[in-house]
Each structure stands twice: as C-alpha cells, then as structure tokens.
Design a protein around this motif. Structure first.
Motif, mmCIF file in Angstrom:
data_model
loop_
_atom_site.group_PDB
_atom_site.id
_atom_site.type_symbol
_atom_site.label_atom_id
_atom_site.label_comp_id
_atom_site.label_asym_id
_atom_site.label_seq_id
_atom_site.Cartn_x
_atom_site.Cartn_y
_atom_site.Cartn_z
ATOM 1 N N ARG A 11 37.883 38.770 39.949
ATOM 2 C CA ARG A 11 38.534 38.480 40.904
ATOM 3 C C ARG A 11 39.308 36.991 41.415
ATOM 4 O O ARG A 11 39.717 36.510 42.334
ATOM 5 C CB ARG A 11 37.664 38.717 42.465
ATOM 6 N N TYR A 12 39.086 36.373 40.148
ATOM 7 C CA TYR A 12 39.793 35.037 40.201
ATOM 8 C C TYR A 12 40.729 34.872 39.120
ATOM 9 O O TYR A 12 40.544 34.910 37.769
ATOM 10 C CB TYR A 12 38.412 33.974 39.818
ATOM 11 N N LEU A 13 42.160 34.811 39.293
ATOM 12 C CA LEU A 13 43.019 34.630 38.380
ATOM 13 C C LEU A 13 43.661 33.166 38.360
ATOM 14 O O LEU A 13 43.887 32.453 39.352
ATOM 15 C CB LEU A 13 44.407 35.323 38.924
ATOM 16 N N LEU A 30 41.315 37.360 28.499
ATOM 17 C CA LEU A 30 40.121 37.666 29.311
ATOM 18 C C LEU A 30 39.024 36.738 29.259
ATOM 19 O O LEU A 30 38.194 36.826 30.054
ATOM 20 C CB LEU A 30 39.951 39.262 28.318
ATOM 21 N N CYS A 31 39.009 35.868 28.297
ATOM 22 C CA CYS A 31 38.004 35.015 27.973
ATOM 23 C C CYS A 31 38.698 33.669 27.670
ATOM 24 O O CYS A 31 39.352 33.802 26.638
ATOM 25 C CB CYS A 31 36.867 35.236 27.075
ATOM 26 N N SER A 81 33.885 35.543 36.633
ATOM 27 C CA SER A 81 34.578 36.399 37.247
ATOM 28 C C SER A 81 36.154 36.077 37.198
ATOM 29 O O SER A 81 36.931 36.768 38.094
ATOM 30 C CB SER A 81 34.262 36.303 38.774
ATOM 31 N N ARG A 82 36.701 35.539 36.154
ATOM 32 C CA ARG A 82 37.870 35.298 36.022
ATOM 33 C C ARG A 82 38.649 35.769 34.910
ATOM 34 O O ARG A 82 38.010 36.004 33.725
ATOM 35 C CB ARG A 82 37.961 33.767 35.785
ATOM 36 N N VAL A 83 39.977 35.854 34.752
ATOM 37 C CA VAL A 83 40.695 36.029 33.664
ATOM 38 C C VAL A 83 42.199 34.887 33.877
ATOM 39 O O VAL A 83 42.079 34.579 35.034
ATOM 40 C CB VAL A 83 41.276 37.325 33.642
ATOM 41 N N ARG A 84 42.772 35.024 32.942
ATOM 42 C CA ARG A 84 43.816 33.951 32.987
ATOM 43 C C ARG A 84 45.117 34.427 32.543
ATOM 44 O O ARG A 84 45.327 35.480 31.628
ATOM 45 C CB ARG A 84 43.702 32.701 31.818
#
Ligand code: SAM
Length: 325
Positions: free
Chosen positions: A11-13, A269-270, A257-260
C-alpha cells in the motif's frame, strides 16, 4: 487491496520523478552518468495515472523521490495532482538543495512532510561525499521546510567508512536540539557502485556504539519494534528519535509494504532485486484505467520475498538514483 503471493498488503508507492540529480553522492551514482532521455521519462499525466490506479488498489501512502525530485520542473503540479487523489500520506525525499525556494509552493500544493538527506554536519566532508553539494544551502532548505510546516522532518544519513563514520554522534545530537528524527541508513550495493558500497558499509551495531560513546545510552523506542523501515531509539532528553534502517544486517522484508515506480515507468517490486514490470508501454498504447490497475495488481502479486544480499545477489541493472531510493 493489492496483496502479494505471501499475503503482504502492498500500500506504499514510492514514485521517482527523475533519474537526474544536482548532487553526485559517492555511494549513489558515478560522476559520469547517462540519464534517461526526456521521452523515456513518464510524463506528469502518466505519473498521475499510475498514482490513481494505485489509489484504486488501496495504496494509501506516496513518497516522491528520485534522482532528485526537486529538479523535475513539474514537481509542484505533480504534488497537487497526487494530493487531489486522497492518499493518507504524501511525502518527499530530497537532498534539500532547492527546498528554500520550493518549500512553500510544495506545502500549498499538498505535500505533508519531507525527509532530507544530510550525511555529515562538516561542510568539507559534506562536499567530499556529495561531490556537488553545499551544506549551508541544505540547512537553509531544512529551515524553510520547518517554517512552512513540512513536518515532522526526518534526516537521512548514509554512513560510509572513512567518509562520515566519525560524524554519527554529531548527527544524532541534532535530536537533542531539534524535533528532527535522524535515521542512519546502511549503505547498499547497486550496479556500478556495488563494490564501493560493500567495502564501505558500516553496521548499525558500530554506529550505535559510536553514538553511545559520546552521547550516552540509546534507549529502544516501542520495544525495538520496526517503525516503517526503521528501528527507533532515543537519547535521554531528546526531542526526536534516532532511527536505523539496516537493510543489509537487519532487513525488514517480512513487513515490506512498498513498491516503486521508476522515472522511466517500471514498477519495481523490491529495491534490491532487478524484477520490474513495464507500465510505460501500457500507458502509451492506450490501455484503459482498469487494464493499468490489473497489470499493477498482477505485478504486485509477484513481489519477491526479500533481497538476496546474504547470498551475494546484488541488483546490477540500476543504481539507486535510477530506481528511486
Ligand atoms: N535525491 C534525494 C535524496 O538525496 O534524498 C532522493 C533520492 S536518494 C536516491 C534517496 C536516499 O537514498 C538518500 O537518502 C540517499 O542517501 C540514499 N541512498 C543512495 N544510494 C544509497 C546506497 N547505495 N545505499 C543506501 N542508501 C543510499
């Protein structure tokens, strides 16, 4: 909701607005870089389309980064656009060089807070680490951010052997004088700077020992539990915490909880693995909002479990400035 295959709720972009930067930190990018061409970068509208799809997938937190986000000419408009989408939190990571002039327009456009990178309070060392940076300008930027309420401010410091390992206590002491959380980031290896980063990494344990030798005990906050990606401690009498982001020696993959979104339109994705999915071609081939959102959902499902640094798996395709740190 966007779940990965391990049930993590993503849920964190983190959105990189550009791969360009007005500094050349020794651990981040080589002095001679090839930057993406203008039409390789997502446009402001394309960035907003991805942010809208993320919002629809249940993302609630956005961080703008780079490269250096403040060198992107449409920054304020992008913040305004993202702000209108109703995220719970919108923040930015910056080197602070342009904050003095941008703090107010950014606040008015809806930015809530900033993290500013400051690796040392010694002006000469600051110049040596950043190659092009000027400490005084960055400190003026932090003061401007504080004045307009881009708070609470967090200071990020990457610790590099023989560059600023001596300076960690002075940085931690900022928490005694200001309500600024100071976070020490373990250096991570990427692409062309991987060897430098591996040779110069300074562990959390060593940084804690250096701080405690000068300033006294660092008491764990919240029983040592993670606060986002940082473990927090506090000096007696301090106004803010000292944090450690120790991706190398103490990773937080289980709670990631993140992707970039990279500046050239890949969903990464990581941070520390080269797995990415292309969104730019989808956006430029006229995909519908639903198609974009479902592609993002599919990619997120494939988010890898964690990084492979202990097995010497190092991301080689990009350096940090090309990913969006
Ligand atoms: N230009 C902005 C800044 O300086 O904060 C945002 C982008 S920068 C890539 C984001 C953060 O990544 C900075 O705090 C920077 O110090 C950190 N960083 C860059 N390269 C790194 C590395 N190899 N290991 C750990 N952190 C790194």
């Amino acid at each position: 909701m966007a779940l990965d295959s391990l049930g993590r709720d993503i849920r964190y972009l983190r959105i990189s607005l550009t791969d360009r930067c007005n500094m050349r930190c020794v651990y981040c990018m080589p002095e001679e870089m090839r930057f993406a061409l203008r039409d390789e970068l997502l446009t402001a509208d394309e960035i907003l389309a991805v942010a809208r799809a993320a919002r629809d997938l249940g993302f609630d937190k956005i961080r703008l980064t780079g490269g250096e986000p403040t060198v992107r000419p449409e920054l304020v408009d992008i913040v305004r656009g993202i702000s209108s989408l109703g995220f719970r939190a919108i923040s930015m990571t910056t080197n602070g060089l342009r904050l003095d002039e941008l703090a107010r327009p950014l606040k008015e456009a809806g930015l809530e807070r900033v993290n500013v990178s400051v690796d040392t309070l010694d002006a000469d060392k600051f110049h040596r680490i950043t190659r092009w940076g000027k400490l005084e300008t960055v400190l003026a930027g932090i003061r401007a951010a504080e004045k307009v309420g881009l708070t609470p401010i967090k200071i990020n410091a990457v610790v590099v052997r023989d560059y600023n390992d001596d300076d960690v206590a002075d940085l931690a002491a900022l928490t005694l004088e200001h309500p600024w959380q100071v976070r020490f980031i373990e250096m991570m290896p990427f692409g062309q700077v991987a060897q430098f980063a591996q040779e110069g990494v300074v562990s959390q344990q060593e940084v804690i020992a250096r701080i405690e030798a000068k300033l006294g005990l660092l008491e764990p906050v919240g029983d040592g539990r993670l606060d986002g990606e940082a473990r927090l401690f506090r000096l007696r009498g301090a106004q803010a915490a000292v944090g450690f982001i120790s991706t190398v020696t103490n990773p937080f993959c289980a709670t990631c909880s993140r992707v970039r979104l990279t500046a050239d339109g890949k969903l990464r994705l990581c941070l520390l693995r080269d797995d990415e999915g292309d969104l730019r071609s989808l956006l430029r081939n006229g995909a519908s909002f639903e198609a974009l959102r479902e592609r993002m959902r599919e990619l997120i499902f494939r988010k890898p479990w964690g990084h492979g640094l202990p097995d010497n798996v190092i991301p080689l395709q990009r350096v940090m400035s090309q990913i969006g740190g």
